[in-house]
Design a protein around this motif. Structure first.
Motif, PDB file in Angstrom:
ATOM      1  N   TRP A 206       0.637  16.953  -6.390  1.00  0.00           N
ATOM      2  CA  TRP A 206      -0.302  16.830  -5.276  1.00  0.00           C
ATOM      3  C   TRP A 206       0.371  16.787  -3.912  1.00  0.00           C
ATOM      4  O   TRP A 206      -0.270  16.520  -2.907  1.00  0.00           O
ATOM      5  CB  TRP A 206      -1.171  15.580  -5.472  1.00  0.00           C
ATOM      6  CG  TRP A 206      -2.001  15.626  -6.725  1.00  0.00           C
ATOM      7  CD1 TRP A 206      -2.463  16.741  -7.352  1.00  0.00           C
ATOM      8  CD2 TRP A 206      -2.459  14.514  -7.502  1.00  0.00           C
ATOM      9  NE1 TRP A 206      -3.180  16.392  -8.470  1.00  0.00           N
ATOM     10  CE2 TRP A 206      -3.205  15.032  -8.591  1.00  0.00           C
ATOM     11  CE3 TRP A 206      -2.323  13.121  -7.391  1.00  0.00           C
ATOM     12  CZ2 TRP A 206      -3.798  14.215  -9.552  1.00  0.00           C
ATOM     13  CZ3 TRP A 206      -2.924  12.305  -8.334  1.00  0.00           C
ATOM     14  CH2 TRP A 206      -3.648  12.870  -9.412  1.00  0.00           C
ATOM     15  N   THR A 210       6.574  10.550  -5.801  1.00  0.00           N
ATOM     16  CA  THR A 210       6.762   9.101  -5.687  1.00  0.00           C
ATOM     17  C   THR A 210       7.815   8.611  -6.669  1.00  0.00           C
ATOM     18  O   THR A 210       8.056   9.229  -7.702  1.00  0.00           O
ATOM     19  CB  THR A 210       5.447   8.353  -5.986  1.00  0.00           C
ATOM     20  OG1 THR A 210       5.003   8.701  -7.294  1.00  0.00           O
ATOM     21  CG2 THR A 210       4.370   8.680  -4.969  1.00  0.00           C
ATOM     22  N   LYS A 286      -7.801   0.923  -3.861  1.00  0.00           N
ATOM     23  CA  LYS A 286      -9.235   1.185  -4.017  1.00  0.00           C
ATOM     24  C   LYS A 286      -9.477   2.191  -5.130  1.00  0.00           C
ATOM     25  O   LYS A 286      -8.629   3.041  -5.392  1.00  0.00           O
ATOM     26  CB  LYS A 286      -9.716   1.799  -2.695  1.00  0.00           C
ATOM     27  CG  LYS A 286     -11.118   1.440  -2.296  1.00  0.00           C
ATOM     28  CD  LYS A 286     -11.475   2.105  -0.974  1.00  0.00           C
ATOM     29  CE  LYS A 286     -12.627   3.057  -1.199  1.00  0.00           C
ATOM     30  NZ  LYS A 286     -13.061   3.726   0.025  1.00  0.00           N
TER      31      LYS A 286
HETATM   32  N1  RBF Z   1      -4.332   4.996  -6.466  1.00  0.00           N
HETATM   33  C1  RBF Z   1      -5.593   4.499  -6.460  1.00  0.00           C
HETATM   34  O1  RBF Z   1      -6.263   4.535  -7.476  1.00  0.00           O
HETATM   35  N2  RBF Z   1      -6.140   3.943  -5.336  1.00  0.00           N
HETATM   36  C2  RBF Z   1      -5.463   3.889  -4.168  1.00  0.00           C
HETATM   37  O2  RBF Z   1      -6.019   3.351  -3.192  1.00  0.00           O
HETATM   38  C3  RBF Z   1      -4.157   4.450  -4.121  1.00  0.00           C
HETATM   39  N3  RBF Z   1      -3.462   4.478  -2.959  1.00  0.00           N
HETATM   40  C4  RBF Z   1      -2.219   5.053  -2.915  1.00  0.00           C
HETATM   41  C5  RBF Z   1      -1.539   5.141  -1.711  1.00  0.00           C
HETATM   42  C6  RBF Z   1      -0.273   5.723  -1.641  1.00  0.00           C
HETATM   43  C7  RBF Z   1       0.423   5.808  -0.338  1.00  0.00           C
HETATM   44  C8  RBF Z   1       0.325   6.221  -2.826  1.00  0.00           C
HETATM   45  C9  RBF Z   1       1.689   6.831  -2.784  1.00  0.00           C
HETATM   46  C10 RBF Z   1      -0.346   6.142  -4.032  1.00  0.00           C
HETATM   47  C11 RBF Z   1      -1.618   5.567  -4.092  1.00  0.00           C
HETATM   48  N4  RBF Z   1      -2.339   5.503  -5.291  1.00  0.00           N
HETATM   49  C12 RBF Z   1      -3.608   4.974  -5.312  1.00  0.00           C
HETATM   50  C13 RBF Z   1      -1.721   5.896  -6.558  1.00  0.00           C
HETATM   51  C14 RBF Z   1      -2.050   7.315  -6.952  1.00  0.00           C
HETATM   52  O3  RBF Z   1      -3.143   7.269  -7.819  1.00  0.00           O
HETATM   53  C15 RBF Z   1      -0.828   7.887  -7.655  1.00  0.00           C
HETATM   54  O4  RBF Z   1       0.178   8.058  -6.703  1.00  0.00           O
HETATM   55  C16 RBF Z   1      -1.076   9.186  -8.315  1.00  0.00           C
HETATM   56  O5  RBF Z   1      -1.943   8.993  -9.373  1.00  0.00           O
HETATM   57  C17 RBF Z   1       0.221   9.777  -8.835  1.00  0.00           C
HETATM   58  O6  RBF Z   1       0.868   8.912  -9.709  1.00  0.00           O
END
Ligand code: RBF
Ligand code: MG
Length: 312
Positions: A206, A210, A286
């Motif tokens: 995406w 990370t 969230k």
């Molecule tokens: N996952 C969520 O379900 N809710 C979030 O609010 C959320 N915020 C994120 C913010 C950042 C800056 C990052 C790097 C990840 C966040 N994620 C969040 C995790 C995201 O679901 C995850 O990075 C992807 O699924 C890839 O592993």
């Protein structure tokens, strides 16, 4: 700095040494601890004493109250060692805290741990307790000290912005995500360390790769502006702490994850040991209705972090 691990070693190494001693957990080595340790150093220099810290590992609470929510240390003992060294402590004695030690009477503790040494100055925090059931109080120490000719100082809470700095205060702030205030009381940012494990790789697909570490940390779930240290370099980053409810079907509570995206970098950190320093809270984690909604928000988080670091 000299490191001691048990009573036998201490007896061997400390013969003939006149000590300025402090005893405590010093979890986090916050500004209050730092003020106390500076006093220890000043007194030991002025009076030709050797400065020594006696601390316990695991944290006594982990043995005495295993179900206590604050059982986990804020910082590992390795960090305590580093901070003590920086503050110029000459000897750090990390005694194993065992069942046996927890059952020891205050008198036996004094006999075994204090009378064995030439202590000239003993510095303790105002809430210092010792021995079985925390029965040993400062009054015990005062009468012992009078008999032995030891000078005792009881250190009162350190105030910072009219707040008494304590590990408990720092824990409460972490649970609210107030990491900026935490930095002010710690004198450095709150940090966690861990080895980067395989994520599901979706972040990369995406457009925001990370680095994930799977450690439990007593901090509020949410998105933070952070700095990630790896191989002695520091990178500006944005970090999500939590359960990823949008993508995790059954919100596995045990699968709490600390996931950092390094700004303007494309490093593969898999298996590396990284340190995440928490600078600012952006928002709570969230559950979004759709993946595009989540992605839009993550890109906003990244933009905000870039602005913070002046990365345009
Ligand atoms: N996952 C969520 O379900 N809710 C979030 O609010 C959320 N915020 C994120 C913010 C950042 C800056 C990052 C790097 C990840 C966040 N994620 C969040 C995790 C995201 O679901 C995850 O990075 C992807 O699924 C890839 O592993
Ligand atoms: Mg990842």
């Amino acid at each position: 700095m000299n490191l001691l691990r048990d009573l036998d070693e201490a007896k061997k190494q400390l013969t003939g040494k006149k000590l300025a001693l402090t005893i405590g957990n010093f979890d986090g080595v916050h500004l209050g601890h730092q003020a106390l340790l500076k006093d220890l150093k000043r007194v030991s220099e002025n009076y030709g004493l050797t400065s020594m810290v006696l601390t316990f590992d695991p944290h006594p609470r982990a043995i005495l109250q295993p179900d206590h929510p604050f059982g986990q240390r804020l910082f590992p003992v390795s960090d305590l060692q580093l901070q003590m060294q920086k503050l110029g402590v000459e000897i750090l004695w990390v005694e194993s805290f065992t069942e046996r030690l927890s059952q020891q009477s205050p008198e036996a503790f004094i006999q075994e741990y204090l009378n064995a040494f030439k202590i000239k100055y003993l510095l303790v925090g105002h809430d210092f307790h010792f021995g079985k059931g925390r029965e040993g109080k400062i009054e015990h120490l005062l009468s012992w000290a009078q008999n032995q000719g030891v000078q005792i100082k009881v250190f009162h809470p350190h105030l910072e912005q009219n707040q008494r700095v304590s590990t408990t205060l720092i824990r409460q702030l972490l649970l609210k995500g107030e990491v900026q205030n935490v930095s002010e009381y710690l004198g450095r940012p709150y940090q966690v360390q861990g080895q980067v494990v395989k994520g599901h790789g979706k972040g990369s697909d995406w457009g925001f790769p990370t680095a994930n570490i799977n450690i439990s940390a007593p901090i509020q779930n949410g998105v933070y502006i952070t700095e990630v240290k790896v191989d002695k370099k520091t990178y500006p980053a944005v970090t999500n702490v939590g359960l990823r409810p949008t993508v995790n079907k059954d919100w596995d509570i045990l699968n709490r994850n600390i996931e950092s995206h390094l700004l303007d970098q494309s490093l593969d950190l898999y298996t590396k040991n990284i340190e995440v320093n928490f600078l600012e809270f952006i928002r709570p984690e969230k559950k979004f209705d759709t993946l595009p909604d989540l992605h839009k928000q993550i890109h906003k988080d990244i933009e905000l972090a870039k602005q913070y670091f002046g990365l345009g």
